[in-house]
Design an enzyme around this catalytic site. Sequence first.
Site, PDB file in Angstrom:
ATOM      1  N   ARG A  29      -0.982  -4.575 -12.655  1.00  0.00           N
ATOM      2  CA  ARG A  29       0.479  -4.469 -12.765  1.00  0.00           C
ATOM      3  C   ARG A  29       1.040  -3.744 -11.543  1.00  0.00           C
ATOM      4  O   ARG A  29       0.291  -3.196 -10.734  1.00  0.00           O
ATOM      5  CB  ARG A  29       0.871  -3.730 -14.052  1.00  0.00           C
ATOM      6  CG  ARG A  29       0.337  -2.318 -14.123  1.00  0.00           C
ATOM      7  CD  ARG A  29       0.717  -1.632 -15.433  1.00  0.00           C
ATOM      8  NE  ARG A  29      -0.057  -2.139 -16.549  1.00  0.00           N
ATOM      9  CZ  ARG A  29       0.060  -1.722 -17.808  1.00  0.00           C
ATOM     10  NH1 ARG A  29       0.966  -0.810 -18.110  1.00  0.00           N
ATOM     11  NH2 ARG A  29      -0.701  -2.211 -18.761  1.00  0.00           N
ATOM     12  N   ASP A  76     -11.509   3.068 -16.580  1.00  0.00           N
ATOM     13  CA  ASP A  76     -10.617   4.128 -16.125  1.00  0.00           C
ATOM     14  C   ASP A  76     -11.230   4.726 -14.864  1.00  0.00           C
ATOM     15  O   ASP A  76     -12.110   5.573 -14.944  1.00  0.00           O
ATOM     16  CB  ASP A  76     -10.470   5.193 -17.213  1.00  0.00           C
ATOM     17  CG  ASP A  76      -9.546   6.334 -16.784  1.00  0.00           C
ATOM     18  OD1 ASP A  76      -8.999   6.276 -15.661  1.00  0.00           O
ATOM     19  OD2 ASP A  76      -9.391   7.292 -17.578  1.00  0.00           O
ATOM     20  N   VAL A  77     -10.776   4.286 -13.708  1.00  0.00           N
ATOM     21  CA  VAL A  77     -11.376   4.753 -12.465  1.00  0.00           C
ATOM     22  C   VAL A  77     -10.950   6.179 -12.121  1.00  0.00           C
ATOM     23  O   VAL A  77     -11.459   6.766 -11.171  1.00  0.00           O
ATOM     24  CB  VAL A  77     -11.087   3.807 -11.276  1.00  0.00           C
ATOM     25  CG1 VAL A  77     -11.686   2.444 -11.530  1.00  0.00           C
ATOM     26  CG2 VAL A  77      -9.610   3.709 -10.994  1.00  0.00           C
ATOM     27  N   ASN A 103      -6.034   1.129  -4.970  1.00  0.00           N
ATOM     28  CA  ASN A 103      -4.620   1.165  -5.312  1.00  0.00           C
ATOM     29  C   ASN A 103      -4.288   2.141  -6.437  1.00  0.00           C
ATOM     30  O   ASN A 103      -3.189   2.669  -6.491  1.00  0.00           O
ATOM     31  CB  ASN A 103      -4.156  -0.241  -5.718  1.00  0.00           C
ATOM     32  CG  ASN A 103      -2.807  -0.222  -6.406  1.00  0.00           C
ATOM     33  OD1 ASN A 103      -1.770  -0.003  -5.779  1.00  0.00           O
ATOM     34  ND2 ASN A 103      -2.807  -0.423  -7.721  1.00  0.00           N
ATOM     35  N   TYR A 172       0.117  15.411  -6.685  1.00  0.00           N
ATOM     36  CA  TYR A 172       0.276  14.074  -6.124  1.00  0.00           C
ATOM     37  C   TYR A 172       0.349  14.130  -4.605  1.00  0.00           C
ATOM     38  O   TYR A 172      -0.368  13.401  -3.906  1.00  0.00           O
ATOM     39  CB  TYR A 172       1.529  13.419  -6.705  1.00  0.00           C
ATOM     40  CG  TYR A 172       1.683  11.962  -6.334  1.00  0.00           C
ATOM     41  CD1 TYR A 172       0.861  10.996  -6.906  1.00  0.00           C
ATOM     42  CD2 TYR A 172       2.651  11.553  -5.432  1.00  0.00           C
ATOM     43  CE1 TYR A 172       0.999   9.656  -6.579  1.00  0.00           C
ATOM     44  CE2 TYR A 172       2.799  10.227  -5.101  1.00  0.00           C
ATOM     45  CZ  TYR A 172       1.970   9.274  -5.674  1.00  0.00           C
ATOM     46  OH  TYR A 172       2.102   7.953  -5.341  1.00  0.00           O
ATOM     47  N   LYS A 176      -2.605  12.573  -2.238  1.00  0.00           N
ATOM     48  CA  LYS A 176      -2.273  11.471  -1.343  1.00  0.00           C
ATOM     49  C   LYS A 176      -2.454  11.868   0.128  1.00  0.00           C
ATOM     50  O   LYS A 176      -2.823  11.032   0.963  1.00  0.00           O
ATOM     51  CB  LYS A 176      -0.852  10.975  -1.605  1.00  0.00           C
ATOM     52  CG  LYS A 176      -0.698  10.243  -2.928  1.00  0.00           C
ATOM     53  CD  LYS A 176      -1.622   9.038  -3.019  1.00  0.00           C
ATOM     54  CE  LYS A 176      -1.354   8.199  -4.256  1.00  0.00           C
ATOM     55  NZ  LYS A 176      -2.265   7.021  -4.358  1.00  0.00           N
TER      56      LYS A 176
END
Length: 268
Positions: A29, A76-77, A103, A172, A176
């Site tokens: 998705r 669930d990676v 991703n 986050y 990242k």
Amino acid sequence: MRKKETSHMGIFDRLSLEGKRLFITGGSRGLGKEIALAIADAGADVVLVARDRTSLEATAQEIRTLGRDARTYVADVGNPAACEAVCQQALEETGDFDILVNNVGGRRANVPVEDMPIAQWKELVDLNLTSTFVCSKVIGGAMIRRGQGGRVINLASINALVAGRGITGRHYETAKAGVLMLTRSLATDWAPHGITVNAICPGIFATDPNKAWAEKHPEIIEAYERNIPMGKLGEPEDLGPLAVYLASDAARYMTGSALVIDGGYTCW
């Protein structure tokens, strides 16, 4: 005088991914789905990994309508052990991969650093950073052993470069930024093997989670839009062509790069 023969390839030939195979996490998705569809449309077969079987199969069926093979794995990676296991299983059952797209990710928690439990911090860093490490280790490691090169595309974020406004949960930004540095480090390590490693840094896109967020916190989304020179959120399908380019022969000399696609948000 006889003309010299050349082996020039047309630009669309260089963008073709015919005969290639993609492994993508979070591909059922949102941005991952659009990337998977675009790469399949360019000719590659696809292995999709995500948590929800229903959305996985729906996306796989869309890929099959493009005439490409699509296989799905429910995992669930964000769980490092489960991530490593599904990578190994896919290699054993499908064979080597030419393209890896890391991703999966997401902010998920809007909790200030001073209030965030350590366990939650670790869980979210695993989701956004450790998953990229594990898939690169297993799938990228197989690319090295095969000796035919490859393409790794990591989804970072503009929040690897700038802090998000009006929101907390700095796990986050931290994770990242780690993805970005892992990208650059692997690019130098794997260049001798013919493997390019690049990152895409999206701004805010109109994905389902962001649409849901907009309904709950419209003031935050409206503030973002006011700070985007193009005046609106990105559409998920706008990411697909960039991923195709990075996965293709057209990008064979690009590695270690971070490509920002944010409607100009980080220009101000």
